[in-house]
Design a protein around this motif. Structure first.
Motif, PDB file in Angstrom:
ATOM      1  N   GLU A   1     -42.765 -33.097 101.600  1.00 49.70           N
ATOM      2  CA  GLU A   1     -42.464 -32.509 102.917  1.00 49.70           C
ATOM      3  C   GLU A   1     -41.281 -31.562 102.766  1.00 49.70           C
ATOM      4  OE1 GLU A   1     -42.182 -31.011 106.051  1.00 49.70           O
ATOM      5  OE2 GLU A   1     -43.586 -32.649 106.478  1.00 49.70           O
ATOM      6  N   ASN A   2     -41.598 -30.259 102.671  1.00 50.92           N
ATOM      7  CA  ASN A   2     -40.532 -29.256 102.571  1.00 50.92           C
ATOM      8  C   ASN A   2     -40.774 -28.082 103.516  1.00 50.92           C
ATOM      9  OD1 ASN A   2     -42.650 -28.068 101.249  1.00 50.92           O
ATOM     10  ND2 ASN A   2     -41.627 -27.870  99.269  1.00 50.92           N
ATOM     11  N   SER A   3     -41.444 -28.391 104.609  1.00 47.61           N
ATOM     12  CA  SER A   3     -41.556 -27.477 105.750  1.00 47.61           C
ATOM     13  C   SER A   3     -42.363 -26.215 105.492  1.00 47.61           C
ATOM     14  CB  SER A   3     -40.155 -27.081 106.262  1.00 47.61           C
ATOM     15  OG  SER A   3     -39.435 -28.233 106.636  1.00 47.61           O
ATOM     16  N   GLY A   4     -43.449 -26.335 104.716  1.00 49.39           N
ATOM     17  CA  GLY A   4     -44.320 -25.172 104.650  1.00 49.39           C
ATOM     18  C   GLY A   4     -44.889 -24.852 103.290  1.00 49.39           C
ATOM     19  N   TYR A   5     -45.423 -23.641 103.187  1.00 51.38           N
ATOM     20  CA  TYR A   5     -46.117 -23.175 101.992  1.00 51.38           C
ATOM     21  C   TYR A   5     -45.113 -22.590 100.999  1.00 51.38           C
ATOM     22  CZ  TYR A   5     -50.277 -23.550 104.954  1.00 51.38           C
ATOM     23  OH  TYR A   5     -51.277 -24.001 105.794  1.00 51.38           O
ATOM     24  N   THR A   6     -44.716 -23.398 100.037  1.00 48.75           N
ATOM     25  CA  THR A   6     -43.636 -23.003  99.127  1.00 48.75           C
ATOM     26  C   THR A   6     -44.033 -21.848  98.219  1.00 48.75           C
ATOM     27  OG1 THR A   6     -42.831 -25.273  99.171  1.00 48.75           O
ATOM     28  CG2 THR A   6     -41.998 -23.854  97.419  1.00 48.75           C
ATOM     29  N   VAL A   7     -45.243 -21.898  97.650  1.00 50.83           N
ATOM     30  CA  VAL A   7     -45.680 -20.813  96.758  1.00 50.83           C
ATOM     31  C   VAL A   7     -45.624 -19.484  97.487  1.00 50.83           C
ATOM     32  CG1 VAL A   7     -47.550 -19.918  95.346  1.00 50.83           C
ATOM     33  CG2 VAL A   7     -47.187 -22.373  95.476  1.00 50.83           C
ATOM     34  N   GLU A   8     -46.188 -19.469  98.693  1.00 49.72           N
ATOM     35  CA  GLU A   8     -46.209 -18.221  99.449  1.00 49.72           C
ATOM     36  C   GLU A   8     -44.798 -17.763  99.823  1.00 49.72           C
ATOM     37  OE1 GLU A   8     -48.489 -20.549  99.667  1.00 49.72           O
ATOM     38  OE2 GLU A   8     -50.190 -19.304  99.066  1.00 49.72           O
ATOM     39  N   ARG A   9     -43.911 -18.718 100.121  1.00 51.29           N
ATOM     40  CA  ARG A   9     -42.524 -18.342 100.445  1.00 51.29           C
ATOM     41  C   ARG A   9     -41.885 -17.601  99.274  1.00 51.29           C
ATOM     42  NH1 ARG A   9     -40.924 -20.722 105.160  1.00 51.29           N
ATOM     43  NH2 ARG A   9     -41.630 -22.839 105.645  1.00 51.29           N
ATOM     44  N   VAL A  10     -42.131 -18.091  98.067  1.00 54.92           N
ATOM     45  CA  VAL A  10     -41.509 -17.480  96.901  1.00 54.92           C
ATOM     46  C   VAL A  10     -42.134 -16.126  96.596  1.00 54.92           C
ATOM     47  CG1 VAL A  10     -40.990 -17.774  94.445  1.00 54.92           C
ATOM     48  CG2 VAL A  10     -40.941 -19.749  95.975  1.00 54.92           C
ATOM     49  N   ILE A  11     -43.451 -16.019  96.805  1.00 62.76           N
ATOM     50  CA  ILE A  11     -44.117 -14.739  96.553  1.00 62.76           C
ATOM     51  C   ILE A  11     -43.681 -13.693  97.577  1.00 62.76           C
ATOM     52  CG2 ILE A  11     -46.360 -13.553  96.527  1.00 62.76           C
ATOM     53  CD1 ILE A  11     -47.595 -16.136  95.480  1.00 62.76           C
ATOM     54  N   HIS A  12     -43.687 -14.101  98.869  1.00 58.13           N
ATOM     55  CA  HIS A  12     -43.330 -13.139  99.925  1.00 58.13           C
ATOM     56  C   HIS A  12     -43.138 -13.887 101.238  1.00 58.13           C
ATOM     57  CE1 HIS A  12     -43.248  -9.257 102.004  1.00 58.13           C
ATOM     58  NE2 HIS A  12     -43.962  -9.844 102.958  1.00 58.13           N
ATOM     59  N   GLY A  13     -42.076 -13.571 101.938  1.00 56.01           N
ATOM     60  CA  GLY A  13     -41.864 -14.119 103.269  1.00 56.01           C
ATOM     61  C   GLY A  13     -41.182 -15.471 103.276  1.00 56.01           C
ATOM     62  N   MET A  14     -40.040 -15.576 102.602  1.00 58.76           N
ATOM     63  CA  MET A  14     -39.343 -16.854 102.493  1.00 58.76           C
ATOM     64  C   MET A  14     -39.082 -17.490 103.856  1.00 58.76           C
ATOM     65  SD  MET A  14     -37.988 -19.316 100.765  1.00 58.76           S
ATOM     66  CE  MET A  14     -37.908 -18.769  99.051  1.00 58.76           C
ATOM     67  N   THR A  15     -38.727 -16.702 104.837  1.00 59.83           N
ATOM     68  CA  THR A  15     -38.391 -17.271 106.154  1.00 59.83           C
ATOM     69  C   THR A  15     -39.378 -16.864 107.252  1.00 59.83           C
ATOM     70  OG1 THR A  15     -36.923 -15.388 106.631  1.00 59.83           O
ATOM     71  CG2 THR A  15     -35.933 -17.330 105.579  1.00 59.83           C
ATOM     72  N   GLU A  16     -40.501 -16.264 106.848  1.00 54.82           N
ATOM     73  CA  GLU A  16     -41.468 -15.824 107.846  1.00 54.82           C
ATOM     74  C   GLU A  16     -42.237 -17.018 108.431  1.00 54.82           C
ATOM     75  OE1 GLU A  16     -41.879 -12.918 109.146  1.00 54.82           O
ATOM     76  OE2 GLU A  16     -40.432 -11.892 107.868  1.00 54.82           O
ATOM     77  N   PRO A  17     -42.559 -16.959 109.718  1.00 55.19           N
ATOM     78  CA  PRO A  17     -43.210 -18.108 110.379  1.00 55.19           C
ATOM     79  C   PRO A  17     -44.601 -18.416 109.860  1.00 55.19           C
ATOM     80  CG  PRO A  17     -43.137 -16.198 111.840  1.00 55.19           C
ATOM     81  CD  PRO A  17     -42.279 -15.861 110.671  1.00 55.19           C
ATOM     82  N   TYR A  18     -45.283 -17.409 109.246  1.00 53.66           N
ATOM     83  CA  TYR A  18     -46.633 -17.696 108.754  1.00 53.66           C
ATOM     84  C   TYR A  18     -46.626 -18.663 107.573  1.00 53.66           C
ATOM     85  CZ  TYR A  18     -45.318 -13.527 105.960  1.00 53.66           C
ATOM     86  OH  TYR A  18     -44.652 -12.604 105.177  1.00 53.66           O
ATOM     87  N   ASN A  19     -45.463 -18.893 106.975  1.00 53.02           N
ATOM     88  CA  ASN A  19     -45.369 -19.872 105.890  1.00 53.02           C
ATOM     89  C   ASN A  19     -44.899 -21.244 106.368  1.00 53.02           C
ATOM     90  OD1 ASN A  19     -46.307 -18.314 103.726  1.00 53.02           O
ATOM     91  ND2 ASN A  19     -44.322 -17.295 103.495  1.00 53.02           N
ATOM     92  N   ASP A  20     -44.748 -21.400 107.688  1.00 52.51           N
ATOM     93  CA  ASP A  20     -44.411 -22.704 108.257  1.00 52.51           C
ATOM     94  C   ASP A  20     -45.688 -23.485 108.564  1.00 52.51           C
ATOM     95  OD1 ASP A  20     -41.783 -21.849 108.210  1.00 52.51           O
ATOM     96  OD2 ASP A  20     -41.786 -21.225 110.322  1.00 52.51           O
TER      97      ASP A  20
END
Length: 553
Positions: free
Chosen positions: A461-480
């Motif tokens: 449980e780390n609040s979202g899509y980690t791979v996608e956060r690292v690739i693009h959009g670290m704080t964007e809501p679509y990765n939540d």
């Protein structure tokens, strides 16, 4: 079963002989008569799924453990739901058969406007979709059905690739000669091909090298040739590595095994074996971006011998046409090369962990899973933090490991882990998955409790899509992703209080304590929620994600 022998009985006898004791899927009006033939047999068990996609994932996990799996869907809506999972099986070379219950041949020939179609008189568009993906298919007809089934069965047996059979409902009860049952075993005998010329070419090339290294891939497991490779490596002191695609299907504890290779982002001591090699022997391997550090492998075809099930190349040139993968690998198992190499002593030490009350980190978690794994565990890692954090960890003798690094369909790991557990209840599956991936296929918790399965499931449980956060959009809501209350899930999906344990951990000590509890509770489904920081990323994932991001520019 009825006294008369039907086409569906023959098809199921073939499936049973190939290794499917359990059949997955979802009922629909075009397959219900076939399902009767399963549920009325004492030697087959129907495992109904929450949806067809989950059934295809579960069959894939079952086949990785048992060597073959079958699932059943209905025409159109069912098969299209499952096609993603079956595509993953073809991408990663997993022998799965899908059987599709279809409208009668008369309805199809007349182009009737029946349900589960586009209402356009066209009944072959779904078959064409499967063919376009390279999935072998057969639409059974009354005159050729036995030969069609036999051809598909032999194809799966010989290639270890998935296939697809369309069974019109009017053929389910078609009577066939019961003596056919006695011929099934003859379908799977294959003439031995003597590959003398190919063998001499390959051995000669290796003999001309001074520092060879072997890198193994997923076909080593599919064709069950690891023992031969182990013997060849041990006889000649050749270092052996594996790739993430194929990892854990071999014994990583033997002396010549030196680690899991992932291109230049591998640990330095692993990279040295590849950098110092003048010949890399690739066995059953596919060099994809996610298992080569984004194509950063330190070799090319000029110093590579490729041995795959369907082709072999020596320094970029094809070997002679008598090549046969299994026969060549078997011949190499007793080959003593002319070259002399120093003995290999792979590092196989347990990582020492000193737990504290510090906040849990991904690094500590990954090392703890490595230490936790035992000889009767199958570790299943969801694509993302779980796979990239665990793929370079050494598995103990007897333990298995798999993920889906090439197809990479999130949500795959949970049903696949259950399929693996059903295939072999003497092994205990340990699943590591992210909360985002789990939400796609969590419906199969119901099946887990219905079938009284007792895996250990770690949910990061780390609040979202980690791979996608690292690739693009670290704080964007679509990765939540929505936060779920995992403690309520087991009972919501039908578990009794004594059938499961839920543990939430946030510190190093809590994690190790939970692992100790899970090992003791062998009669329960143990669900452990692992809380970690949003930006806590495994080192190899961070590097791979950067490579993925660069590919997309």
């Amino acid at each position: 079963m009825t006294d008369n022998y039907k086409l569906s009985d023959y098809l199921l006898d073939v499936v049973k002989y190939m290794g499917s004791d359990d059949i997955f899927g979802v009922p629909g009006d075009y397959n219900l008569q076939l399902l009767d033939h399963i549920t009325h047999r004492p030697d087959l068990s129907w495992k109904g799924n929450a949806n067809e996609l989950n059934a295809s994932y579960m069959a894939d996990g079952y086949a990785r453990e048992k060597g073959f799996a079958t699932f059943i869907t209905t025409f159109g809506v069912g098969e299209l739901s499952a096609i993603n999972g079956l595509s993953g099986s073809i991408a990663e070379h997993v022998p799965v058969l899908e059987i599709v219950g279809a409208p009668t041949n008369k309805v199809q020939n007349n182009g009737s406007l029946v349900h589960h179609t586009f209402g356009d008189h066209n009944f072959d568009r779904f078959e064409k979709a499967h063919r376009a993906l390279g999935i072998k298919s057969a639409r059974l007809d009354s005159e050729n059905a036995i030969n069609q089934i036999n051809e598909v069965a032999k194809y799966i047996y010989e290639t270890k690739n998935p296939a697809y059979i369309i069974l019109p409902t009017n053929l389910v009860e078609m009577e066939v000669n019961k003596s056919l049952q006695n011929d099934i075993q003859n379908l799977f005998t294959k003439d031995t091909i003597i590959s003398d010329k190919s063998e001499k070419q390959i051995v000669s090339a290796i003999n001309n090298s001074k520092s060879p290294v072997i890198i193994m891939g997923h076909e080593v497991d599919r064709f069950n040739v690891f023992d031969d490779i182990k013997s060849f490596a041990s006889n000649n002191n050749i270092p052996v590595l594996d790739l993430g695609l194929g990892k854990g299907n071999i014994d990583e504890s033997f002396d010549n095994f030196v680690g899991t290779y992932n291109g230049q982002i591998s640990d330095e001591d692993i990279n040295k074996y590849v950098e110092n090699a003048d010949t890399v022997i690739l066995v059953g391997a596919r060099l994809t971006d996610s298992v080569t550090g984004g194509f950063t492998q330190q070799f090319d075809e000029s110093n590579t011998i490729v041995l795959n099930y369907d082709n072999a190349r020596i320094y970029g040139k094809d070997v002679d046409s008598d090549y046969n993968f299994k026969n060549i690998i078997n011949a190499l198992s007793t080959t003593k090369l002319e070259i002399s190499l120093n003995a290999v002593n792979g590092n196989n030490k347990e990582i020492e962990l000193t737990p504290s009350n510090n906040t849990l980190t991904q690094s500590f978690y990954d090392n703890a899973i490595q230490n936790f794994a035992s000889k009767n565990n199958t570790i299943v890692a969801e694509q993302g933090t779980s796979f990239f954090g665990l793929a370079d960890k050494r598995m103990p003798k007897g333990a298995k490991f798999f993920g889906q690094p090439l197809w990479g369909s999130i949500g795959y790991a949970f049903p696949a882990s259950l399929g693996s557990q059903i295939a072999n209840k003497n092994r205990r599956v340990v699943l590591s998955t992210g909360e985002g991936s789990l939400q796609l296929t969590i419906q199969e918790l119901g099946l887990a409790f219905r079938e009284k399965l007792n895996p250990i499931m770690f949910v990061i449980e780390n609040s979202g899509y980690t791979v996608e956060r690292v690739i693009h959009g670290m704080t964007e809501p679509y990765n939540d992703v929505p936060k779920l209350n995992y403690g309520l899930m087991p009972q919501a999906f039908g578990a009794k209080e004594d059938e499961y344990d839920f543990i939430e951990v946030s510190t190093e000590k809590e994690l190790l304590d939970a692992m100790a509890t899970a090992k003791e509770e062998t009669d329960k489904f143990v669900l452990i929620q692992v809380n970690m920081a949003v930006k806590d990323v495994p080192t190899q994932l961070a590097k791979t994600a950067t490579a993925f991001a660069n590919q997309n520019k």
